[in-house]
Motif scaffolding. Structure first.
Motif, PDB file in Angstrom:
ATOM      1  N   LEU A 181       3.854   7.306  -3.070  1.00 23.66           N
ATOM      2  CA  LEU A 181       3.063   7.098  -4.287  1.00 23.66           C
ATOM      3  C   LEU A 181       3.971   7.197  -5.510  1.00 23.66           C
ATOM      4  O   LEU A 181       4.930   7.956  -5.503  1.00 23.66           O
ATOM      5  CB  LEU A 181       1.990   8.190  -4.411  1.00 23.66           C
ATOM      6  CG  LEU A 181       0.989   8.300  -3.276  1.00 23.66           C
ATOM      7  CD1 LEU A 181       0.260   9.628  -3.355  1.00 23.66           C
ATOM      8  CD2 LEU A 181       0.012   7.155  -3.362  1.00 23.66           C
ATOM      9  N   HIS A 203       0.810  -1.219   0.000  1.00 26.95           N
ATOM     10  CA  HIS A 203       0.000   0.000   0.000  1.00 26.95           C
ATOM     11  C   HIS A 203       0.842   1.268   0.000  1.00 26.95           C
ATOM     12  O   HIS A 203       0.302   2.364  -0.121  1.00 26.95           O
ATOM     13  CB  HIS A 203      -0.948   0.000   1.204  1.00 26.95           C
ATOM     14  CG  HIS A 203      -1.895  -1.151   1.192  1.00 26.95           C
ATOM     15  ND1 HIS A 203      -1.735  -2.247   2.019  1.00 26.95           N
ATOM     16  CD2 HIS A 203      -2.978  -1.416   0.436  1.00 26.95           C
ATOM     17  CE1 HIS A 203      -2.699  -3.116   1.779  1.00 26.95           C
ATOM     18  NE2 HIS A 203      -3.461  -2.640   0.814  1.00 26.95           N
ATOM     19  N   GLY A 204       2.152   1.133   0.177  1.00 30.88           N
ATOM     20  CA  GLY A 204       3.031   2.299   0.194  1.00 30.88           C
ATOM     21  C   GLY A 204       2.928   3.123   1.454  1.00 30.88           C
ATOM     22  O   GLY A 204       3.317   4.287   1.472  1.00 30.88           O
ATOM     23  N   THR A 205       2.388   2.522   2.525  1.00 32.56           N
ATOM     24  CA  THR A 205       2.173   3.285   3.752  1.00 32.56           C
ATOM     25  C   THR A 205       3.249   2.984   4.787  1.00 32.56           C
ATOM     26  O   THR A 205       3.686   1.841   4.938  1.00 32.56           O
ATOM     27  CB  THR A 205       0.790   2.981   4.363  1.00 32.56           C
ATOM     28  OG1 THR A 205       0.662   1.570   4.563  1.00 32.56           O
ATOM     29  CG2 THR A 205      -0.322   3.462   3.449  1.00 32.56           C
ATOM     30  N   ASP A 253       3.536   4.228   8.748  1.00 26.88           N
ATOM     31  CA  ASP A 253       3.024   5.000   9.876  1.00 26.88           C
ATOM     32  C   ASP A 253       3.972   4.839  11.052  1.00 26.88           C
ATOM     33  O   ASP A 253       4.368   3.725  11.397  1.00 26.88           O
ATOM     34  CB  ASP A 253       1.616   4.543  10.258  1.00 26.88           C
ATOM     35  CG  ASP A 253       0.618   4.772   9.124  1.00 26.88           C
ATOM     36  OD1 ASP A 253       0.868   5.661   8.292  1.00 26.88           O
ATOM     37  OD2 ASP A 253      -0.401   4.066   9.087  1.00 26.88           O
ATOM     38  N   TYR A 275       6.117  11.623  -1.749  1.00 27.45           N
ATOM     39  CA  TYR A 275       6.054  11.194  -0.356  1.00 27.45           C
ATOM     40  C   TYR A 275       5.126  12.144   0.393  1.00 27.45           C
ATOM     41  O   TYR A 275       5.368  13.347   0.445  1.00 27.45           O
ATOM     42  CB  TYR A 275       7.455  11.185   0.272  1.00 27.45           C
ATOM     43  CG  TYR A 275       7.486  10.654   1.685  1.00 27.45           C
ATOM     44  CD1 TYR A 275       6.810   9.481   2.039  1.00 27.45           C
ATOM     45  CD2 TYR A 275       8.190  11.311   2.686  1.00 27.45           C
ATOM     46  CE1 TYR A 275       6.835   8.996   3.340  1.00 27.45           C
ATOM     47  CE2 TYR A 275       8.236  10.831   3.984  1.00 27.45           C
ATOM     48  CZ  TYR A 275       7.547   9.676   4.304  1.00 27.45           C
ATOM     49  OH  TYR A 275       7.578   9.192   5.599  1.00 27.45           O
ATOM     50  N   THR A 325       2.166   8.326   6.816  1.00 29.25           N
ATOM     51  CA  THR A 325       2.832   8.703   5.575  1.00 29.25           C
ATOM     52  C   THR A 325       2.545   7.691   4.476  1.00 29.25           C
ATOM     53  O   THR A 325       2.171   6.544   4.740  1.00 29.25           O
ATOM     54  CB  THR A 325       4.358   8.874   5.769  1.00 29.25           C
ATOM     55  OG1 THR A 325       5.016   7.603   5.764  1.00 29.25           O
ATOM     56  CG2 THR A 325       4.687   9.605   7.068  1.00 29.25           C
ATOM     57  N   ARG A 326       2.723   8.145   3.236  1.00 26.00           N
ATOM     58  CA  ARG A 326       2.471   7.283   2.090  1.00 26.00           C
ATOM     59  C   ARG A 326       3.417   7.638   0.957  1.00 26.00           C
ATOM     60  O   ARG A 326       3.673   8.811   0.703  1.00 26.00           O
ATOM     61  CB  ARG A 326       1.023   7.452   1.623  1.00 26.00           C
ATOM     62  CG  ARG A 326       0.641   6.488   0.529  1.00 26.00           C
ATOM     63  CD  ARG A 326      -0.839   6.409   0.356  1.00 26.00           C
ATOM     64  NE  ARG A 326      -1.149   5.253  -0.476  1.00 26.00           N
ATOM     65  CZ  ARG A 326      -2.339   4.959  -0.921  1.00 26.00           C
ATOM     66  NH1 ARG A 326      -3.353   5.722  -0.594  1.00 26.00           N
ATOM     67  NH2 ARG A 326      -2.541   3.916  -1.677  1.00 26.00           N
TER      68      ARG A 326
END
Length: 128
Positions: A86, A66-68, A70, A94, A83-84
């Protein structure tokens, strides 16, 4: 009752996988977030962050799918940085979100978000 959110993002000329690996590794925190973490050490499932305010146990919840990433308080998993990473063209974006309790002083929010902007620049420097 909702908390106030503030988000910032930065474009990074590196692959999303590179950015994800960098920010998902808590050992990099003292490099890109020195105001938050002067040092960090593992403690079982948690990480102990050392800062001017003392020691804070955190949990890093990272999902490459998911590109997360935390970075949350071990005591209260609803508190922390969310944070993520993409894809953005041939690079990455970011995104970084903080939550503030209602009534947080505007100057304190502004100061914290200036720090976040500096941290994002440091993530970019660490990845490019």
């Amino acid at each position: 009752r909702h908390m106030r959110t503030e988000s910032r993002s930065i474009t990074i000329a590196a692959s999303p996988a590179t950015v994800f690996r960098y920010v998902a590794d808590p050992r990099n925190l003292p490099v890109w977030a020195p105001a938050f973490a002067s040092a960090v050490r593992p403690d079982g499932e948690r990480w102990i962050v050392t800062s001017d305010a003392g020691e804070l146990p955190i949990v890093v919840r990272a999902s490459q799918e998911h590109g997360t990433v935390d970075l949350v308080s071990a005591a209260d998993r609803d508190r922390g940085a969310f944070t993520r990473v993409l894809p953005n063209g041939d690079g990455a974006e970011y995104q970084f979100t903080l939550l503030f309790p209602d009534g947080t002083d505007e100057a304190a929010v502004a100061q914290q978000m200036t720090t976040v902007e500096q941290e994002l620049e440091a993530v970019r420097a660490g990845c490019e």
